[in-house]
Design a protein around this motif. Structure first.
Motif: not given
Length: 366
Positions: A337-340, A345-348, A354-358
């Protein structure tokens, strides 16, 4: 394909030398436009998209998974007179066992659908191994032995060198490389087109085609319908006249997209999860259910820790990236998800992630 980092080549004279010669001599408009799909797209996606020449559908993964929507997706395409293909997503387990699982999964489509191996990094333990080439060779040889058909090999462009020369001599390749992540319709000359003499190329995972509101992987096939049929049958090709590719599609109507609804506060609460569920097409209750209580998801606040059976939303996300569909939001899934979304990409699942997902969810897609 299921997938993100997808990056393919022209059939290089296997037993089908005539096909290679025919395609090499074909005019510039000798191409067909289409897309590839998996179970995270709707069952009627191939009915909904207004204009395409072919659709390639995920049939299987590893030795355990079959796409429950495969028959519906292929039937829609066939009923409209489109060419079809099926692909197997490599997990890097025993190559012969995976090939047999693939062959069993396609059933009556053998001889009617182009066969393909999807060999990429997500969830594939063999991709970065020293035995990657041997794995590919074993798989395609097994498929050919049983079916008489050489499968096309899909691979990120950066991984084309993993394909052994003897496999290239028999199998077409289908590299994937994306110039940008901006939405696009069909492209007549995608980035790096023909770089490897490929039979097919995937050039975006952000395809926008009239009739379907979601994003699609778009592909161009360098041949006509008779050439496609020769791949599916394992035959020697045809001198049939090439059909021009369709004109680029217009984007789907804006009214069908999901409007921004979230306050970007870096907390994944009910509203964020519900938006994510709507976009991924899973049941909407605003909760990531069935998780273990772990420390590395501090900004996921709408979550339950009962049963540990996983979440339909997380399974849909894992399908998107080609990961094993446990439904558990583990660190590996978070890294994808983080790479996307462009986070570290630290897995946390911290505030920046969370902000980037939103922000991504507010675009109406994921």
């Amino acid at each position: 394909m299921s997938k993100h980092n997808k990056h393919h080549s022209l059939l290089l004279a296997p037993t089908a030398m005539l096909l290679a010669v025919t395609m090499a001599a074909a005019p510039a408009n000798a191409a067909m436009n289409g897309f590839d799909v998996a179970s995270y797209q709707t069952a009627d996606v191939t009915c909904a998209v207004q204009s395409y020449d072919f659709a390639i559908v995920k049939s299987s993964e590893g030795t355990w998974y079959n796409n429950p929507k495969m028959a519906a997706q292929l039937t829609c395409a066939q009923n409209r007179g489109k060419r079809i293909g099926v692909y197997h997503y490599a997990e890097g387990a025993d190559a012969t066992a995976e090939a047999d699982h693939f062959i069993n999964s396609i059933g009556g489509y053998r001889g009617r659908a182009l066969l393909a191996l999807d060999f990429e990094m997500g969830g594939n333990r063999a991709y970065y191994s020293s035995g990657a080439g041997d794995w590919i060779r074993t798989f395609v040889n097994r498929v050919h032995t049983v079916t008489g058909v050489w499968p096309v090999v899909y691979i990120p462009e950066s991984g084309v060198g993993k394909i052994p020369a003897d496999v290239r001599a028999n199998c077409a390749i289908w590299p994937a490389a994306y110039a940008t992540m901006r939405p696009t319709g069909y492209q007549a000359q995608p980035w790096h087109a023909g770089r490897f003499g490929e039979a097919m190329r995937q050039y975006t995972s952000e395809g926008v085609l009239a009739g379907y509101a979601g994003r699609l992987d778009l592909d161009v096939f360098y041949g006509d319908g008779s050439a496609w049929d020769a791949y599916a049958r394992g035959g020697n090709g045809s001198q049939a006249t090439v059909k021009p590719a369709p004109k680029p599609s217009a984007p789907a109507p804006a009214a069908r997209t999901i409007r921004p609804v979230l306050t970007v506060d870096a907390w994944l609460g009910r509203a964020s999860i519900a938006q994510w569920q709507r976009i991924m097409g899973t049941p909407v209750d605003g909760v990531v259910s069935g998780q273990y209580n772990v420390w590395y998801r501090p900004r996921l606040v709408s979550v339950t820790h009962r049963n540990h059976r996983g979440s339909a939303l997380v399974r849909a996300v894992q399908r998107k990236y080609g990961l094993r569909q446990t439904g558990l939001l583990d660190r590996n899934t978070i890294r994808y998800i983080q790479m996307d979304v462009g986070a570290n990409p630290d897995g946390i699942l911290g505030p920046d992630t969370a902000r980037r997902i939103q922000i991504r969810l507010n675009t109406g897609r994921f």
